[in-house]
Design a protein around this motif. Sequence first.
Motif, PDB file in Angstrom:
ATOM      1  N   CYS A 185       0.911  -1.185  -0.065  1.00 38.30           N
ATOM      2  CA  CYS A 185      -0.060   0.057  -0.240  1.00 38.30           C
ATOM      3  C   CYS A 185       0.977   1.496  -0.078  1.00 38.30           C
ATOM      4  N   HIS A 238       2.913   2.211   2.825  1.00 37.45           N
ATOM      5  CA  HIS A 238       3.401   2.446   4.039  1.00 37.45           C
ATOM      6  C   HIS A 238       4.457   1.669   4.305  1.00 37.45           C
ATOM      7  N   CYS A 266      -2.814  -3.769   7.001  1.00 35.47           N
ATOM      8  CA  CYS A 266      -1.727  -2.422   7.323  1.00 35.47           C
ATOM      9  C   CYS A 266      -2.262  -1.777   8.651  1.00 35.47           C
ATOM     10  N   TYR A 280      -2.115   1.468   9.053  1.00 35.69           N
ATOM     11  CA  TYR A 280      -2.406   2.630   8.570  1.00 35.69           C
ATOM     12  C   TYR A 280      -3.388   2.790   7.567  1.00 35.69           C
ATOM     13  N   CYS A 281      -3.978   1.948   6.791  1.00 31.38           N
ATOM     14  CA  CYS A 281      -4.943   1.867   5.794  1.00 31.38           C
ATOM     15  C   CYS A 281      -5.494   0.593   5.734  1.00 31.38           C
TER      16      CYS A 281
END
Length: 347
Positions: A304, A306, A326, A328-329
């Motif tokens: 992604c 990150h 992930c 963060y997403c």
Amino acid sequence: MLAGRDDGAKVAAELHARLQKMDLIAAVTSQTKEVHSVVNKLGKSVEKAFVPDVCAATRDVKFDEATLNGVIAQHLFHTGKFRVGELFVQEAGVPGGEALKEPFTALHEILAQIHARNLAPALAWADAHRKELSARDERGAEAFEFQLHRLQFLHTLQQHGAVAALVYARAHFTRFQASALADIRRLMGCLCWVRRPMASPYADLMAPGHWDAAAREFARQCCGLLGQSCESPLLVAAAAGSVALPTLLKMAAVMAAQGQDLRTGEQLPMELELGREFVFHSVFACPVSREQSTPENPPMLLPCGHALAKQSLLKIAKNSGRPFKCPYCPMEATPGVCRHIFFPDAQ
Ligand SMILES: [Zn+2]
């Protein structure tokens, strides 16, 4: 005698009358009025421009006094204030004061000689440390040595004439033919303008700024070899603090309005940009563990986009090859598709 006294009284009366006519008192009062109002305004501007209470931006950090004293002593030696430093070491009882001072003694002796237009000690130092300097940065070391020889050549030209400068060039420039041929050609051009160097196309080479540049570069090379930063760490920390202070105070006021306290939080609520002069080298810190990356725990790129440290990634994937989300997403990844990232400038 009597006549004199009469004369005196007359002169005094006349002077008095004249002074009254000039209205000196009114003039002085009006002038001081102006000064007073300016001083008043200045006081108010100073009050407005400076925040007298900076405690709101300080954090409750317990300083280790012995370490802090060591840092102060090192700062004094680093900046060449040896006598003050020695006194401080003695009075504050800093252990190993001599060891703190020693590396900076030669540095400042040679710097003083450069500022006194004597390059011999710097040239001898560069010659003696050529191997170590080259091991750190081969091109940089060669450029530094040439910088010193170039300055010595120009100094010889100005002080002792073209023949002496030519002898110097023959003795020292051969080594730099590959790396600095264009510079050497220009320097040879100077030989034709020995009587009027400032009217020549080479006037820029005679600028006094070259001596300061040589001193700065010598300090940089010497500090690099000593494993010390070029600027005193205490000075850099204080300068960074003063740059950050206005933002910190604003941040403290905003947080206080929301019932929070800047001084007790574990981390600052946002990043502070200090400007390029405070950027020394990049590091990668894992956003999950907050640890700095190491060769054993390198940064890894997720599909992604990150990035996490390898250990954090394995922990999230529970040390298996199974897909994980992930942090963060919403995208999923497996450890197998994550790539090791190399940041060329990061340590
Ligand atoms: Zn992501």
